[in-house]
Design a protein around this motif. Sequence first.
Motif, PDB file in Angstrom:
ATOM      1  N   GLY A 150       0.800  -1.220   0.000  1.00  0.00           N
ATOM      2  CA  GLY A 150       0.000   0.000   0.000  1.00  0.00           C
ATOM      3  C   GLY A 150       0.829   1.264   0.000  1.00  0.00           C
ATOM      4  O   GLY A 150       2.025   1.254   0.313  1.00  0.00           O
ATOM      5  N   ARG A 151       0.178   2.367  -0.351  1.00  0.00           N
ATOM      6  CA  ARG A 151       0.884   3.656  -0.433  1.00  0.00           C
ATOM      7  C   ARG A 151       1.297   4.178   0.950  1.00  0.00           C
ATOM      8  O   ARG A 151       2.400   4.679   1.134  1.00  0.00           O
ATOM      9  N   ARG A 152       0.419   4.051   1.924  1.00  0.00           N
ATOM     10  CA  ARG A 152       0.711   4.597   3.250  1.00  0.00           C
ATOM     11  C   ARG A 152       1.881   3.873   3.905  1.00  0.00           C
ATOM     12  O   ARG A 152       2.788   4.510   4.467  1.00  0.00           O
TER      13      ARG A 152
ATOM     14  N   TYR B  57       0.518   8.502  -5.427  1.00  0.00           N
ATOM     15  CA  TYR B  57      -0.486   8.705  -4.380  1.00  0.00           C
ATOM     16  C   TYR B  57      -1.268   9.994  -4.611  1.00  0.00           C
ATOM     17  O   TYR B  57      -2.505  10.013  -4.558  1.00  0.00           O
TER      18      TYR B  57
ATOM     19  N   GLU C 187      -5.956   5.573   2.661  1.00  0.00           N
ATOM     20  CA  GLU C 187      -5.235   4.851   1.622  1.00  0.00           C
ATOM     21  C   GLU C 187      -5.785   5.265   0.254  1.00  0.00           C
ATOM     22  O   GLU C 187      -6.913   5.746   0.134  1.00  0.00           O
ATOM     23  N   SER C 188      -4.976   5.098  -0.778  1.00  0.00           N
ATOM     24  CA  SER C 188      -5.397   5.437  -2.137  1.00  0.00           C
ATOM     25  C   SER C 188      -6.587   4.578  -2.559  1.00  0.00           C
ATOM     26  O   SER C 188      -6.524   3.346  -2.485  1.00  0.00           O
TER      27      SER C 188
ATOM     28  N   TRP D 128      -5.640   2.036  -5.275  1.00  0.00           N
ATOM     29  CA  TRP D 128      -4.896   0.865  -4.778  1.00  0.00           C
ATOM     30  C   TRP D 128      -5.850  -0.096  -4.084  1.00  0.00           C
ATOM     31  O   TRP D 128      -5.718  -1.319  -4.234  1.00  0.00           O
ATOM     32  N   LEU D 129      -6.808   0.430  -3.339  1.00  0.00           N
ATOM     33  CA  LEU D 129      -7.795  -0.429  -2.675  1.00  0.00           C
ATOM     34  C   LEU D 129      -8.614  -1.212  -3.703  1.00  0.00           C
ATOM     35  O   LEU D 129      -8.910  -2.393  -3.508  1.00  0.00           O
TER      36      LEU D 129
ATOM     37  N   SER E 194     -12.794   5.435   1.370  1.00  0.00           N
ATOM     38  CA  SER E 194     -11.645   6.312   1.144  1.00  0.00           C
ATOM     39  C   SER E 194     -12.047   7.558   0.373  1.00  0.00           C
ATOM     40  O   SER E 194     -11.627   8.678   0.707  1.00  0.00           O
TER      41      SER E 194
END
Length: 442
Positions: free
Chosen positions: A90-92, A139, A199-200, A203-204, A216
């Motif tokens: 994930g981005r985070r 992101y 989170e993006s 991406w999810l 999100s």
Amino acid sequence: MESESSKLLCGSSSKVETTTPITFVLLLSTFAAACGSTSYGFAVGYSSPAEAGIMDDLGLSLANYSAFSSILTLGGAIGALISGRVESIGRRVTMWLLELCFIIGWLSIIFAKNIWWLNAGRLLMGIGAGLHCYVAPIYVAEITPKNIRGGSTAAVTFTVSCAFSVMFFAGNFFTWRKLAVIGAIPCFIHVVCIFFIPESPRWLAKIGKGKEVEASLRCLRGDNYDVSQEADEIKDYTETSQKLTEFRFLDLFNPKYAHSLIVGVGLMLLVQFGGTDGISSFAGSIFKAAGCSTGFSSTMMAMIQLPFAPSSVLLMDNTGRRPLLMVTATGACLGSFLVGLGFLFQDYQQSKELTATLVFTGILIFPINIKGQGGTLVTLANWFSSWIVTFSFNFIFQWSSAGVFFVFAIFCASIVFFVAKLVPETKGRTLEEIQASMTLLQ
């Protein structure tokens, strides 16, 4: 029957556009990414103001310091290589990981007793920088609506220029160890901010968390905004793209991706061989060799560079990316030519004042923030070519101080023609439209 690629291109454009609100969470998320850019900018800007102090205190040779400065770019190449592998976390989490690299790297430099401590810290910071150059623009692009996407991405790039300038300016007042302490501050701010950002959504959707996509988006767009249309677009694009054949690294060299590959890698190579990182890493040495006051010149460089960055934020979505890049490359070409001309006069023992004036003017008009960001392979090309330029700069500069800048000018001029002929405009288009059209144009 309509092809899957056509669905990618047309799917998102068939909806009626609405004004997307700019919420506090969206601003905070962009600010968090900007903190990562600040960490990166401090790391890039550190080597020039710290050069004299580190070489004197630790007794380093020119070769040792060139290795220390350039090892950041080797770490960046490593970060670029593993950036695709960290996609699953994930981005985070990736942003947390990159800041951990920065924090440990700065601590290693702060308490360094020899060149090994310095190099280890600089290498770790480079890995963090490589990860940042991959995840930050992705992101920001994935969380922002298309009407402000270019400006938001440019704003994150703007913080790199700000941090670079702050580091140059602070180098006039702080020792190299205290300068490293300053460099670590945005890392801790970034770590805290990540706790409060979503989170993006893209991406999810990619990992199959459909409900989290809407959650999100609601967090980013606000509870009063209907996110169903945007969520459907993201899900539709993700589902369609997953139906396509699984992509492998070697598939990049398929002829149908030739245009995308040439544009991405070619632009990065031209930009780096245009001297951006060589000049930013050793600006102090360049000013000193030209007979300029290092402290005054570095301060002026920090002050003059700042207007270039906010202007790119304002112009990005109004004029488009291609014209802005072409104008920036033209400025870099002119700056390099003036610096080369100044050192040429010095070689022929002409007026020292003329040399100092030309070099000072040329460096000040050279837009340090010319370089862009890219995916894994593009970023790898960016970092590796940056290492070549940064490591070899001092040696080539000693051999021919004028010649190296004339070569930079040629590469910068090449960028203008390269962009005019090959680089597409992305203004006002969604990520899905850009990705699909680049494939359809093959």
